[in-house]
Design a protein around this motif. Structure first.
Motif: not given
Length: 109
Positions: A40-42, A47-49, A87-88
């Motif tokens: 998981l990348e932030r 601010g979106k993952q 993947i959003q």
């Protein structure tokens, strides 16, 4: 003699029926992919993952096919570049299940 020639010579000296670990993985799963990492990348995304799948050793065309199948299965957006799939959103568990159903080993980091 370079290392590849030495490796091939050693491989030729194995008795028939013996396989290497990589060949065993391919025989068990039916795929040539190693275990993939799901992250998981932030940062750097306003601010979106984003869920990142990395660790591919295949060519970009095959990565794009896998990305397309994942996006359809999850009903989400994403992209495939540089040997990684994005993947959003935070879809780590969903991605893990989808990859397992495709016969690809993966783990969440």
């Amino acid at each position: 003699m370079d290392w590849q020639q030495q490796l091939n010579q050693l491989r030729d000296s194995l008795p028939e029926g013996d396989t290497t670990a990589a060949e065993n993985d391919t025989a068990e799963t039916g795929t040539t992919h190693p275990r993939l990492d799901i992250i998981l990348e932030r940062k750097g995304r306003a601010g979106k993952q984003a869920t990142i799948i990395c660790g591919f050793t295949c060519d970009d065309d095959e990565v794009k096919e896998i990305a397309s199948a994942l996006k359809k299965a999850l009903g989400t957006g994403g992209s495939a570049r540089g040997g990684e799939i994005l993947i959003q959103g935070d879809r780590r568990k969903d991605v893990l299940e989808a990859l397992k159903s495709m016969g690809i080993k993966a783990r969440i980091i």
